[in-house]
Design a protein around this motif. Structure first.
Motif, PDB file in Angstrom:
ATOM      1  N   PHE A 136       5.486  24.488 -16.631  1.00 11.95           N
ATOM      2  CA  PHE A 136       5.262  25.888 -16.288  1.00 11.95           C
ATOM      3  C   PHE A 136       3.796  26.103 -15.899  1.00 11.95           C
ATOM      4  O   PHE A 136       2.895  25.573 -16.553  1.00 11.95           O
ATOM      5  N   ALA A 137       3.567  26.905 -14.863  1.00 16.26           N
ATOM      6  CA  ALA A 137       2.190  27.209 -14.469  1.00 16.26           C
ATOM      7  C   ALA A 137       2.170  28.388 -13.507  1.00 16.26           C
ATOM      8  O   ALA A 137       3.159  28.687 -12.831  1.00 16.26           O
ATOM      9  N   THR A 138       1.020  29.047 -13.464  1.00 15.76           N
ATOM     10  CA  THR A 138       0.740  30.073 -12.453  1.00 15.76           C
ATOM     11  C   THR A 138      -0.503  29.616 -11.694  1.00 15.76           C
ATOM     12  O   THR A 138      -1.618  30.050 -12.006  1.00 15.76           O
ATOM     13  N   PRO A 139      -0.350  28.756 -10.697  1.00 12.86           N
ATOM     14  CA  PRO A 139      -1.509  28.151 -10.035  1.00 12.86           C
ATOM     15  C   PRO A 139      -2.146  29.022  -8.961  1.00 12.86           C
ATOM     16  O   PRO A 139      -3.083  28.581  -8.283  1.00 12.86           O
ATOM     17  N   GLU A 140      -1.698  30.275  -8.813  1.00 14.80           N
ATOM     18  CA  GLU A 140      -2.152  31.090  -7.694  1.00 14.80           C
ATOM     19  C   GLU A 140      -3.674  31.195  -7.576  1.00 14.80           C
ATOM     20  O   GLU A 140      -4.236  31.062  -6.476  1.00 14.80           O
ATOM     21  N   VAL A 141      -4.363  31.465  -8.700  1.00 15.40           N
ATOM     22  CA  VAL A 141      -5.812  31.680  -8.602  1.00 15.40           C
ATOM     23  C   VAL A 141      -6.548  30.424  -8.134  1.00 15.40           C
ATOM     24  O   VAL A 141      -7.620  30.522  -7.535  1.00 15.40           O
ATOM     25  N   LEU A 166      -3.185  31.747 -19.143  1.00 12.56           N
ATOM     26  CA  LEU A 166      -2.314  31.062 -18.203  1.00 12.56           C
ATOM     27  C   LEU A 166      -2.630  31.459 -16.764  1.00 12.56           C
ATOM     28  O   LEU A 166      -2.792  30.601 -15.887  1.00 12.56           O
ATOM     29  N   MET A 167      -2.735  32.759 -16.506  1.00  8.79           N
ATOM     30  CA  MET A 167      -2.895  33.221 -15.120  1.00  8.79           C
ATOM     31  C   MET A 167      -4.310  33.058 -14.586  1.00  8.79           C
ATOM     32  O   MET A 167      -4.505  32.942 -13.376  1.00  8.79           O
ATOM     33  N   LEU A 168      -5.301  33.055 -15.466  1.00  4.95           N
ATOM     34  CA  LEU A 168      -6.680  32.918 -14.998  1.00  4.95           C
ATOM     35  C   LEU A 168      -7.138  31.468 -14.897  1.00  4.95           C
ATOM     36  O   LEU A 168      -8.157  31.188 -14.271  1.00  4.95           O
ATOM     37  N   SER A 169      -6.401  30.556 -15.495  1.00  5.08           N
ATOM     38  CA  SER A 169      -6.789  29.145 -15.442  1.00  5.08           C
ATOM     39  C   SER A 169      -5.930  28.320 -14.497  1.00  5.08           C
ATOM     40  O   SER A 169      -6.389  27.327 -13.945  1.00  5.08           O
ATOM     41  N   GLY A 170      -4.670  28.719 -14.331  1.00  6.67           N
ATOM     42  CA  GLY A 170      -3.746  27.914 -13.534  1.00  6.67           C
ATOM     43  C   GLY A 170      -3.283  26.658 -14.243  1.00  6.67           C
ATOM     44  O   GLY A 170      -2.642  25.801 -13.637  1.00  6.67           O
ATOM     45  N   GLU A 171      -3.585  26.531 -15.536  1.00 10.82           N
ATOM     46  CA  GLU A 171      -3.214  25.323 -16.273  1.00 10.82           C
ATOM     47  C   GLU A 171      -1.705  25.230 -16.478  1.00 10.82           C
ATOM     48  O   GLU A 171      -1.002  26.241 -16.535  1.00 10.82           O
ATOM     49  N   LYS A 172      -1.219  23.997 -16.619  1.00 12.51           N
ATOM     50  CA  LYS A 172       0.201  23.754 -16.806  1.00 12.51           C
ATOM     51  C   LYS A 172       0.551  23.686 -18.291  1.00 12.51           C
ATOM     52  O   LYS A 172      -0.245  23.236 -19.115  1.00 12.51           O
ATOM     53  N   LEU A 173       1.757  24.139 -18.604  1.00 15.96           N
ATOM     54  CA  LEU A 173       2.321  23.979 -19.936  1.00 15.96           C
ATOM     55  C   LEU A 173       3.546  23.085 -19.826  1.00 15.96           C
ATOM     56  O   LEU A 173       4.426  23.332 -19.000  1.00 15.96           O
ATOM     57  N   VAL A 174       3.610  22.053 -20.641  1.00 10.38           N
ATOM     58  CA  VAL A 174       4.833  21.258 -20.707  1.00 10.38           C
ATOM     59  C   VAL A 174       5.798  21.969 -21.650  1.00 10.38           C
ATOM     60  O   VAL A 174       5.450  22.958 -22.302  1.00 10.38           O
ATOM     61  N   ALA A 175       7.013  21.454 -21.738  1.00 13.38           N
ATOM     62  CA  ALA A 175       8.075  22.168 -22.446  1.00 13.38           C
ATOM     63  C   ALA A 175       7.714  22.492 -23.889  1.00 13.38           C
ATOM     64  O   ALA A 175       7.906  23.628 -24.350  1.00 13.38           O
ATOM     65  N   GLN A 176       7.204  21.521 -24.620  1.00 12.19           N
ATOM     66  CA  GLN A 176       6.900  21.762 -26.029  1.00 12.19           C
ATOM     67  C   GLN A 176       5.750  22.757 -26.198  1.00 12.19           C
ATOM     68  O   GLN A 176       5.742  23.551 -27.153  1.00 12.19           O
ATOM     69  N   GLN A 177       4.795  22.730 -25.299  1.00  8.61           N
ATOM     70  CA  GLN A 177       3.725  23.726 -25.349  1.00  8.61           C
ATOM     71  C   GLN A 177       4.279  25.117 -25.083  1.00  8.61           C
ATOM     72  O   GLN A 177       3.901  26.096 -25.739  1.00  8.61           O
ATOM     73  N   ALA A 178       5.175  25.218 -24.091  1.00  9.38           N
ATOM     74  CA  ALA A 178       5.788  26.502 -23.766  1.00  9.38           C
ATOM     75  C   ALA A 178       6.616  27.025 -24.933  1.00  9.38           C
ATOM     76  O   ALA A 178       6.663  28.230 -25.192  1.00  9.38           O
ATOM     77  N   LEU A 179       7.261  26.119 -25.654  1.00  7.92           N
ATOM     78  CA  LEU A 179       8.023  26.512 -26.843  1.00  7.92           C
ATOM     79  C   LEU A 179       7.087  27.060 -27.910  1.00  7.92           C
ATOM     80  O   LEU A 179       7.356  28.105 -28.517  1.00  7.92           O
ATOM     81  N   ALA A 180       5.980  26.378 -28.135  1.00 12.07           N
ATOM     82  CA  ALA A 180       5.029  26.809 -29.160  1.00 12.07           C
ATOM     83  C   ALA A 180       4.393  28.155 -28.814  1.00 12.07           C
ATOM     84  O   ALA A 180       4.068  28.938 -29.707  1.00 12.07           O
TER      85      ALA A 180
END
Length: 262
Positions: A136-141, A166-180
């Motif tokens: 998961f990521a919001t890479p727009e910026v 999330l939105m200001l960095s564009g960093e990715k979350l893998v599944a377990q991070q997204a769960l946490a």
């Protein structure tokens, strides 16, 4: 109906599958329109109880397609003209609202990348399940673009602090991070049986009560943000026409760092 949105039904359950392998299920105007039409139809369907939104061909959704915006990137709007980007961009925001307003329970099953607008779709789900391959990521910026339409939905799902990160960095979350972080409700090695199991457990909820409860929650969430699609579109259009967006998208295409990151 677009062949890039495949809809299958089994009794009270529909699966809406994004299917455009060439673009990793990007949100083209065609796909957005097909999803909006599906929402309109489902909203009138008193038999349907569950909608499962998923992606095909190893991806959930690569995000918004800039194909319709290509000629406007980095180009100033001529004085006195109404920007055609406003309606085009706001349409996606209205789709996200329609997904949230569905009277049915919306389950989102994520296998593979859910980027940008794809993450916006995820945040509309009542329940989100993901495979270990989900990202998961919001890479727009990082491309010089504003995550305009998805911002309120990401904010509502994650809260202010995590949405900002999330939105200001564009960093990715893998599944377990997204769960946490609460973006995902369950991670399962095999999504179809996990989705089926979740639906089975949710059947104890009366469909009429679910529809009314979702309507109340929708009203609660919409009250201060009803005109956000239009306001977000203004931000998106102004930014997309800027030199910054032109540089960011060119750098991405050329696989180099943009000027501000060099």
């Amino acid at each position: 109906m677009s062949d890039k949105l495949q809809i299958t039904r089994s009794g009270e359950v529909e699966h809406w599958t994004l299917h455009d392998p060439a673009t990793r299920n990007a949100l083209t105007d065609e796909v957005v329109a097909a999803l909006a039409h599906a929402c309109e139809r489902a909203a009138q369907d008193t038999v349907l109880r569950f909608v499962v939104l998923q992606g095909g061909a190893g991806a959930f959704c690569a995000g918004g397609s800039l194909g319709g915006f290509a000629q406007a990137i980095g180009q100033a709007l001529p004085p006195g003209q109404t920007d055609p980007l406003l309606g085009m961009n706001a349409g996606f925001g209205h789709l996200l609202q329609a997904l949230c307003a569905l009277p049915q329970m919306l389950l989102v099953a994520v296998d593979g990348p859910a980027m940008g607008g794809g993450l916006g779709l995820v945040c509309c789900g009542d329940f989100v399940l993901a495979s270990p391959r989900a990202v998961f990521a919001t890479p727009e910026v990082t491309l010089g673009v504003v995550p305009a339409q998805i911002a309120p939905f990401v904010h509502r799902r994650l809260g202010d602090r995590l949405a900002r990160q999330l939105m200001l960095s564009g960093e990715k979350l893998v599944a377990q991070q997204a769960l946490a972080q609460g973006l995902v409700d369950e991670v399962a090695d095999d999504l179809p049986p996990a989705v089926a199991s979740r639906i089975s457990a949710l059947r104890r909820a009366a469909p009429g009560a679910v529809a009314h409860t979702k309507a109340l929650l929708y009203m609660l969430n919409q009250a201060p943000t009803r005109d956000l699609p239009e306001q977000a579109a203004i931000k998106f259009a102004a930014n997309l026409r800027s030199p910054e967006a032109a540089e960011g998208l060119a750098a991405f295409a050329q696989k180099r760092k943009p000027g501000w990151a060099a």
